[in-house]
Design a protein around this motif. Structure first.
Motif, mmCIF file in Angstrom:
data_model
loop_
_atom_site.group_PDB
_atom_site.id
_atom_site.type_symbol
_atom_site.label_atom_id
_atom_site.label_comp_id
_atom_site.label_asym_id
_atom_site.label_seq_id
_atom_site.Cartn_x
_atom_site.Cartn_y
_atom_site.Cartn_z
ATOM 1 N N ASP A 9 76.623 -18.413 41.852
ATOM 2 C CA ASP A 9 78.035 -18.806 41.980
ATOM 3 C C ASP A 9 78.650 -19.144 40.621
ATOM 4 O O ASP A 9 77.932 -19.359 39.633
ATOM 5 C CB ASP A 9 78.142 -20.040 42.878
ATOM 6 C CG ASP A 9 77.549 -21.265 42.213
ATOM 7 O OD1 ASP A 9 76.314 -21.391 42.222
ATOM 8 O OD2 ASP A 9 78.314 -22.050 41.611
ATOM 9 N N SER A 11 80.648 -22.257 39.455
ATOM 10 C CA SER A 11 81.236 -23.579 39.673
ATOM 11 C C SER A 11 82.114 -23.807 38.453
ATOM 12 O O SER A 11 81.614 -23.984 37.340
ATOM 13 C CB SER A 11 80.150 -24.645 39.771
ATOM 14 O OG SER A 11 79.395 -24.443 40.947
ATOM 15 N N HIS A 43 80.729 -27.996 41.052
ATOM 16 C CA HIS A 43 79.499 -27.905 41.846
ATOM 17 C C HIS A 43 79.549 -28.917 42.983
ATOM 18 O O HIS A 43 80.485 -29.730 43.086
ATOM 19 C CB HIS A 43 78.241 -27.993 40.981
ATOM 20 C CG HIS A 43 78.027 -29.263 40.203
ATOM 21 N ND1 HIS A 43 78.114 -30.514 40.752
ATOM 22 C CD2 HIS A 43 77.688 -29.452 38.899
ATOM 23 C CE1 HIS A 43 77.848 -31.424 39.839
ATOM 24 N NE2 HIS A 43 77.589 -30.803 38.707
ATOM 25 N N THR A 44 78.526 -28.859 43.832
ATOM 26 C CA THR A 44 78.644 -29.562 45.114
ATOM 27 C C THR A 44 78.301 -31.054 45.040
ATOM 28 O O THR A 44 78.317 -31.736 46.072
ATOM 29 C CB THR A 44 77.771 -28.881 46.190
ATOM 30 O OG1 THR A 44 76.403 -28.900 45.749
ATOM 31 C CG2 THR A 44 78.188 -27.455 46.424
ATOM 32 N N TYR A 79 71.470 -19.936 42.533
ATOM 33 C CA TYR A 79 72.064 -20.514 43.755
ATOM 34 C C TYR A 79 72.728 -19.438 44.602
ATOM 35 O O TYR A 79 73.608 -18.723 44.141
ATOM 36 C CB TYR A 79 73.089 -21.545 43.307
ATOM 37 C CG TYR A 79 73.809 -22.326 44.381
ATOM 38 C CD1 TYR A 79 73.446 -23.643 44.654
ATOM 39 C CD2 TYR A 79 74.876 -21.776 45.084
ATOM 40 C CE1 TYR A 79 74.132 -24.378 45.607
ATOM 41 C CE2 TYR A 79 75.556 -22.515 46.042
ATOM 42 C CZ TYR A 79 75.181 -23.816 46.300
ATOM 43 O OH TYR A 79 75.862 -24.540 47.245
ATOM 44 N N HIS A 214 72.551 -32.600 37.022
ATOM 45 C CA HIS A 214 72.754 -31.297 37.667
ATOM 46 C C HIS A 214 72.729 -30.186 36.622
ATOM 47 O O HIS A 214 73.175 -30.380 35.499
ATOM 48 C CB HIS A 214 74.112 -31.278 38.372
ATOM 49 C CG HIS A 214 73.998 -31.616 39.811
ATOM 50 N ND1 HIS A 214 73.632 -32.854 40.249
ATOM 51 C CD2 HIS A 214 74.159 -30.852 40.913
ATOM 52 C CE1 HIS A 214 73.586 -32.848 41.558
ATOM 53 N NE2 HIS A 214 73.903 -31.651 41.998
ATOM 54 N N ASP A 218 69.037 -24.755 36.091
ATOM 55 C CA ASP A 218 69.683 -23.482 35.728
ATOM 56 C C ASP A 218 69.526 -23.206 34.236
ATOM 57 O O ASP A 218 69.352 -22.059 33.818
ATOM 58 C CB ASP A 218 71.172 -23.514 36.092
ATOM 59 C CG ASP A 218 71.391 -23.789 37.568
ATOM 60 O OD1 ASP A 218 70.464 -23.548 38.360
ATOM 61 O OD2 ASP A 218 72.481 -24.251 37.928
HETATM 62 O O1 PXL Z 1 72.531 -26.194 39.704
HETATM 63 C C1 PXL Z 1 72.413 -25.732 40.960
HETATM 64 C C2 PXL Z 1 73.731 -25.535 41.623
HETATM 65 C C3 PXL Z 1 74.367 -24.324 41.526
HETATM 66 N N1 PXL Z 1 75.528 -24.072 42.146
HETATM 67 C C4 PXL Z 1 76.133 -25.020 42.881
HETATM 68 C C5 PXL Z 1 75.559 -26.272 43.006
HETATM 69 C C6 PXL Z 1 74.345 -26.552 42.361
HETATM 70 C C7 PXL Z 1 73.726 -27.844 42.508
HETATM 71 O O2 PXL Z 1 74.198 -28.730 43.176
HETATM 72 O O3 PXL Z 1 76.192 -27.210 43.725
HETATM 73 C C8 PXL Z 1 77.425 -24.710 43.580
#
Ligand code: PXL
Length: 278
Positions: A9, A11, A43-44, A79, A214, A218
């Motif tokens: 994705d 983010s 991100h989430t 992801y 976070h 990655d």
């Molecule tokens: O880093 C992993 C990751 C990747 N993409 C999204 C995430 C996260 C971790 O929470 O929310 C959307």
């Protein structure tokens, strides 16, 4: 120049997934094609993030590239948002696997014993199936335990527990499994890998920085792909990836304006390139 494709994705704010994979692998001198699987405002770990699913774009992009006869030295997934995307990646691997290239899966879906928002045990089982098609997988301990249905231990485990998990991961079908976030000793943190064909373990540790962020998984995975594309063997690639990730975390802690949501990996590009001898 080597060319890889990474599928994960975007983010838009958060320093994870494509906003780290693209700059890091490009900076390492590797052409980096991308397939964005979704666009999120952040991100989430943030609240109220927006989410635009791009699943329907994946197959047309793959078909166009196939018609253009594009090849990739590595295919790297991070992801993914749904079982449907996992299934699409399985076909993508079948199409783009070639002699000598690397299928690299980071089954990014959780940390610290918990799955990220939106994922469940069934998703983890599907991710395990995707891992069976990989040359190299790089789960953390949480992701590995969810994929295997194994008991997660936060700490206090021994080498036999980690070696068992690595062997079980390879039994899924991947050639090499790498576990990140492994710690046998207070104050140390690292990675351990297992190559099933050679029946060989490798491990590498550095000092544990007592704060997690976070996107560091990655950064680790992207650096590893970039290092492999620079001709390093996997052991060396894991060392450099662990060190660069640790350096990036430390730079964030040293920065009075460091963000909570991601690390200062950009500041450490000179370090990374020096480690590659560039
Ligand atoms: O880093 C992993 C990751 C990747 N993409 C999204 C995430 C996260 C971790 O929470 O929310 C959307």
């Amino acid at each position: 120049m080597k060319r890889i494709v990474t599928i994960q994705d975007i983010s838009c704010i958060g320093k994870c997934s494509l906003t780290v994979a693209l700059p890091i692998i490009s900076a390492m001198g590797v052409e980096t094609a991308i397939v964005p699987t979704a666009v999120l405002s952040t991100h989430t770990a943030f609240n109220n993030f927006t989410f635009c699913d791009l699943t329907k774009e994946i197959q047309p992009i793959s078909d166009h590239w196939n018609a253009e006869n594009f090849k990739f030295d590595a295919v790297y997934t991070g992801y993914l948002g749904s079982k449907e995307q996992i299934d699409l990646m399985a076909s993508f691997f079948d199409r783009y696997k070639a002699d000598g290239n690397i299928i690299f899966v980071d089954p990014a879906m959780g940390d610290n014993g918990k799955l990220y928002k939106g994922f469940d045990q069934d998703f983890a089982k599907n991710m395990a199936k995707l891992c069976s098609k990989a040359d190299i997988i790089v789960p953390n301990l949480t992701e590995a335990c969810f994929m295997l249905g194994a008991e997660y231990k936060e700490s206090g485990y021994d080498e036999a527990y980690i070696k068992g998990i690595l062997k079980d991961l390879c039994k899924l079908g991947c050639k090499t499994a790498v576990l990140t976030g492994v710690s046998f000793e207070e104050g140390k943190l690292g990675v351990m890998s297992y190559n099933a064909k050679d029946d060989r373990f490798f491990s590498y540790y550095n000092n544990k920085i007592p704060k997690s962020f976070h996107g560091t998984g990655d950064i680790f995975a992207s650096t590893c792909v970039g290092a492999l594309m620079n001709g390093l063997n996997l052991d060396k690639a894991l060392e450099i990836s662990a060190d660069y990730t640790a350096e990036s975390i430390q730079a964030t802690l040293d920065d009075p304006k460091g963000n909570w949501y991601g690390v200062n990996f950009e500041e450490k590009f000179p370090y990374l390139l020096k480690r590659l001898g560039k």
